[in-house]
Motif scaffolding. Structure first.
Motif, PDB file in Angstrom:
ATOM      1  N   ALA A  68       0.828  -1.210   0.000  1.00  0.00           N
ATOM      2  CA  ALA A  68       0.000   0.000   0.000  1.00  0.00           C
ATOM      3  C   ALA A  68       0.859   1.255   0.000  1.00  0.00           C
ATOM      4  CB  ALA A  68      -0.939  -0.009   1.205  1.00  0.00           C
ATOM      5  N   ARG A  69       1.944   1.246   0.746  1.00  0.00           N
ATOM      6  CA  ARG A  69       2.819   2.423   0.818  1.00  0.00           C
ATOM      7  C   ARG A  69       3.484   2.734  -0.514  1.00  0.00           C
ATOM      8  NH1 ARG A  69       5.190   0.942   6.681  1.00  0.00           N
ATOM      9  NH2 ARG A  69       3.695   2.142   7.911  1.00  0.00           N
ATOM     10  N   ALA A  70       3.602   1.735  -1.395  1.00  0.00           N
ATOM     11  CA  ALA A  70       4.251   1.927  -2.691  1.00  0.00           C
ATOM     12  C   ALA A  70       3.328   2.551  -3.728  1.00  0.00           C
ATOM     13  CB  ALA A  70       4.782   0.588  -3.207  1.00  0.00           C
ATOM     14  N   LEU A  71       2.046   2.658  -3.430  1.00  0.00           N
ATOM     15  CA  LEU A  71       1.083   3.167  -4.413  1.00  0.00           C
ATOM     16  C   LEU A  71       0.990   4.689  -4.393  1.00  0.00           C
ATOM     17  CD1 LEU A  71      -1.846   0.651  -3.890  1.00  0.00           C
ATOM     18  CD2 LEU A  71      -0.179   0.685  -5.748  1.00  0.00           C
ATOM     19  N   ALA A  72       0.561   5.234  -5.522  1.00  0.00           N
ATOM     20  CA  ALA A  72       0.350   6.671  -5.619  1.00  0.00           C
ATOM     21  C   ALA A  72      -0.907   7.065  -4.840  1.00  0.00           C
ATOM     22  CB  ALA A  72       0.198   7.069  -7.088  1.00  0.00           C
ATOM     23  N   THR A  76      -6.567   2.766  -5.855  1.00  0.00           N
ATOM     24  CA  THR A  76      -7.429   1.820  -5.150  1.00  0.00           C
ATOM     25  C   THR A  76      -6.589   0.657  -4.660  1.00  0.00           C
ATOM     26  OG1 THR A  76      -9.334   2.421  -6.501  1.00  0.00           O
ATOM     27  CG2 THR A  76      -9.449   0.324  -5.349  1.00  0.00           C
ATOM     28  N   PHE A  77      -6.727   0.336  -3.384  1.00  0.00           N
ATOM     29  CA  PHE A  77      -5.993  -0.757  -2.767  1.00  0.00           C
ATOM     30  C   PHE A  77      -6.983  -1.636  -2.021  1.00  0.00           C
ATOM     31  CE2 PHE A  77      -3.576  -2.652   0.758  1.00  0.00           C
ATOM     32  CZ  PHE A  77      -2.559  -3.262   0.052  1.00  0.00           C
ATOM     33  N   VAL A  78      -7.003  -2.917  -2.366  1.00  0.00           N
ATOM     34  CA  VAL A  78      -7.904  -3.870  -1.713  1.00  0.00           C
ATOM     35  C   VAL A  78      -7.054  -5.009  -1.174  1.00  0.00           C
ATOM     36  CG1 VAL A  78      -9.947  -5.323  -1.950  1.00  0.00           C
ATOM     37  CG2 VAL A  78      -9.691  -3.320  -3.424  1.00  0.00           C
ATOM     38  N   TYR A  79      -7.185  -5.281   0.118  1.00  0.00           N
ATOM     39  CA  TYR A  79      -6.430  -6.402   0.642  1.00  0.00           C
ATOM     40  C   TYR A  79      -7.283  -7.328   1.469  1.00  0.00           C
ATOM     41  CZ  TYR A  79      -5.242  -5.426   5.634  1.00  0.00           C
ATOM     42  OH  TYR A  79      -5.242  -5.267   6.988  1.00  0.00           O
ATOM     43  N   VAL A  80      -6.894  -8.587   1.409  1.00  0.00           N
ATOM     44  CA  VAL A  80      -7.562  -9.624   2.188  1.00  0.00           C
ATOM     45  C   VAL A  80      -6.799  -9.729   3.493  1.00  0.00           C
ATOM     46  CG1 VAL A  80      -8.192 -12.056   2.296  1.00  0.00           C
ATOM     47  CG2 VAL A  80      -8.265 -10.850   0.109  1.00  0.00           C
ATOM     48  N   ARG A  81      -7.482  -9.420   4.562  1.00  0.00           N
ATOM     49  CA  ARG A  81      -6.838  -9.464   5.866  1.00  0.00           C
ATOM     50  C   ARG A  81      -6.662 -10.911   6.295  1.00  0.00           C
ATOM     51  NH1 ARG A  81      -8.574  -6.683  11.581  1.00  0.00           N
ATOM     52  NH2 ARG A  81      -7.194  -7.985  12.836  1.00  0.00           N
ATOM     53  N   ALA A  92      -3.492   1.097   9.772  1.00  0.00           N
ATOM     54  CA  ALA A  92      -2.426   1.802   9.059  1.00  0.00           C
ATOM     55  C   ALA A  92      -2.719   1.869   7.566  1.00  0.00           C
ATOM     56  CB  ALA A  92      -1.087   1.108   9.311  1.00  0.00           C
ATOM     57  N   VAL A  93      -3.224   0.782   7.004  1.00  0.00           N
ATOM     58  CA  VAL A  93      -3.580   0.775   5.579  1.00  0.00           C
ATOM     59  C   VAL A  93      -4.716   1.765   5.318  1.00  0.00           C
ATOM     60  CG1 VAL A  93      -4.617  -0.602   3.734  1.00  0.00           C
ATOM     61  CG2 VAL A  93      -2.736  -1.546   5.072  1.00  0.00           C
ATOM     62  N   LEU A  94      -5.729   1.742   6.160  1.00  0.00           N
ATOM     63  CA  LEU A  94      -6.879   2.625   5.958  1.00  0.00           C
ATOM     64  C   LEU A  94      -6.524   4.098   6.165  1.00  0.00           C
ATOM     65  CD1 LEU A  94      -9.698   0.485   7.602  1.00  0.00           C
ATOM     66  CD2 LEU A  94      -9.268   0.843   5.167  1.00  0.00           C
ATOM     67  N   ALA A  95      -5.443   4.389   6.898  1.00  0.00           N
ATOM     68  CA  ALA A  95      -5.028   5.773   7.140  1.00  0.00           C
ATOM     69  C   ALA A  95      -4.229   6.355   5.975  1.00  0.00           C
ATOM     70  CB  ALA A  95      -4.205   5.841   8.424  1.00  0.00           C
ATOM     71  N   LEU A  96      -3.759   5.532   5.063  1.00  0.00           N
ATOM     72  CA  LEU A  96      -2.988   6.021   3.926  1.00  0.00           C
ATOM     73  C   LEU A  96      -3.885   6.797   2.957  1.00  0.00           C
ATOM     74  CD1 LEU A  96      -0.805   2.842   3.280  1.00  0.00           C
ATOM     75  CD2 LEU A  96      -0.035   5.021   4.229  1.00  0.00           C
ATOM     76  N   PRO A  97      -3.299   7.705   2.156  1.00  0.00           N
ATOM     77  CA  PRO A  97      -4.107   8.502   1.217  1.00  0.00           C
ATOM     78  C   PRO A  97      -4.498   7.700  -0.035  1.00  0.00           C
ATOM     79  CG  PRO A  97      -1.812   9.088   1.001  1.00  0.00           C
ATOM     80  CD  PRO A  97      -1.899   8.096   2.134  1.00  0.00           C
ATOM     81  N   TYR A 101      -9.548  -0.587   0.889  1.00  0.00           N
ATOM     82  CA  TYR A 101     -10.618  -1.458   1.375  1.00  0.00           C
ATOM     83  C   TYR A 101      -9.996  -2.708   1.959  1.00  0.00           C
ATOM     84  CZ  TYR A 101     -13.467   1.579  -1.525  1.00  0.00           C
ATOM     85  OH  TYR A 101     -14.069   2.674  -2.083  1.00  0.00           O
ATOM     86  N   VAL A 102     -10.610  -3.219   3.013  1.00  0.00           N
ATOM     87  CA  VAL A 102     -10.136  -4.427   3.675  1.00  0.00           C
ATOM     88  C   VAL A 102     -11.212  -5.499   3.541  1.00  0.00           C
ATOM     89  CG1 VAL A 102      -9.386  -5.442   5.854  1.00  0.00           C
ATOM     90  CG2 VAL A 102      -8.817  -3.060   5.326  1.00  0.00           C
ATOM     91  N   PHE A 103     -10.841  -6.641   2.994  1.00  0.00           N
ATOM     92  CA  PHE A 103     -11.750  -7.787   2.896  1.00  0.00           C
ATOM     93  C   PHE A 103     -11.456  -8.723   4.058  1.00  0.00           C
ATOM     94  CE2 PHE A 103     -13.172  -8.221  -1.814  1.00  0.00           C
ATOM     95  CZ  PHE A 103     -13.455  -6.874  -1.879  1.00  0.00           C
ATOM     96  N   ARG A 104     -12.491  -9.061   4.802  1.00  0.00           N
ATOM     97  CA  ARG A 104     -12.384 -10.043   5.880  1.00  0.00           C
ATOM     98  C   ARG A 104     -13.334 -11.180   5.515  1.00  0.00           C
ATOM     99  NH1 ARG A 104     -11.834  -7.267  11.586  1.00  0.00           N
ATOM    100  NH2 ARG A 104     -10.911  -9.289  11.914  1.00  0.00           N
ATOM    101  N   PRO A 105     -12.851 -12.158   4.731  1.00  0.00           N
ATOM    102  CA  PRO A 105     -13.739 -13.121   4.088  1.00  0.00           C
ATOM    103  C   PRO A 105     -14.337 -14.217   4.957  1.00  0.00           C
ATOM    104  CG  PRO A 105     -11.483 -13.598   3.519  1.00  0.00           C
ATOM    105  CD  PRO A 105     -11.467 -12.331   4.316  1.00  0.00           C
ATOM    106  N   GLY A 106     -13.942 -14.354   6.194  1.00  0.00           N
ATOM    107  CA  GLY A 106     -14.491 -15.454   6.994  1.00  0.00           C
ATOM    108  C   GLY A 106     -13.956 -16.781   6.492  1.00  0.00           C
ATOM    109  N   ARG A 107     -14.836 -17.746   6.348  1.00  0.00           N
ATOM    110  CA  ARG A 107     -14.420 -19.083   5.888  1.00  0.00           C
ATOM    111  C   ARG A 107     -14.249 -19.110   4.375  1.00  0.00           C
ATOM    112  NH1 ARG A 107     -19.258 -21.212   8.267  1.00  0.00           N
ATOM    113  NH2 ARG A 107     -19.153 -20.190  10.265  1.00  0.00           N
TER     114      ARG A 107
END
Length: 172
Positions: A68-72, A76-81, A92-97, A101-107
């Motif tokens: 995420a820090r490497a992006l302009a 758009t940044f989407v990560y699977v937690r 920290a990811v959500l605080a970046l400019p 989005y954070v995906f918390r997919p469960g099972r």
């Protein structure tokens, strides 16, 4: 859209890569790191600079913050937690400019041995299993479709659970 993908060799990353290669809205995929053996596609790039990409999908535990820090700013940044990642990483990811989005997919059914056979056998029944489990499960393919949808048009929340992921995937 052009996408950078981290974690293409994991269970979720393989599904995300597959959906990106199948979706006409995705015109190129830069795979950061390894790719599954034998995967060759005109959209798939193994080397290149991250400049000019529209979105970054991170499916690699521990790589979210550096990626995420490497992006302009504004990308758009989407990560699977991952299960072992902390709220501090997510915050920290959500605080970046970024449009993060954070995906918390469960099972998520595992495609790794010895679970691969069980996944193949139960895959046709997954809609019923999802109903039975209270929508607390999703598939790697649904995660991929939802990531593409979020990169294209955003999402109502920045932290998304299984039901949100499944709804986004169905509407993509």
């Amino acid at each position: 859209m052009r996408v950078i993908l981290f974690g293409a060799t994991g269970v979720i990353g393989r599904g995300v890569l597959r959906e990106c290669l199948l979706d006409d809205r995705v015109t190129g995929v830069l795979a950061a790191g390894r790719v599954p053996e034998g995967v060759v596609h005109p959209k798939l790039l193994l080397t290149g600079e991250p400049a000019g990409y529209d979105a970054c999908f991170c499916c690699a535990p521990g790589e979210a913050l550096p990626a995420a820090r490497a992006l302009a700013p504004g990308a758009t940044f989407v990560y699977v937690r991952g299960a072992g990642e902390t709220d501090a990483t997510q915050d920290a990811v959500l605080a970046l400019p970024l449009e993060a989005y954070v995906f918390r997919p469960g099972r998520v059914p595992s495609g790794r041995p010895p679970f691969r056979l069980a996944y193949v056998v139960t895959r046709p029944l997954f809609a019923l299993l999802r109903r039975w489990s209270g929508a607390q499960a999703t598939t790697p393919e649904q995660i991929g479709r939802a990531m593409i949808a979020v990169a294209e048009r955003g999402a109502p929340r920045r932290v998304l659970g299984p039901a949100d992921i499944n709804a986004l995937a169905a509407g993509s």
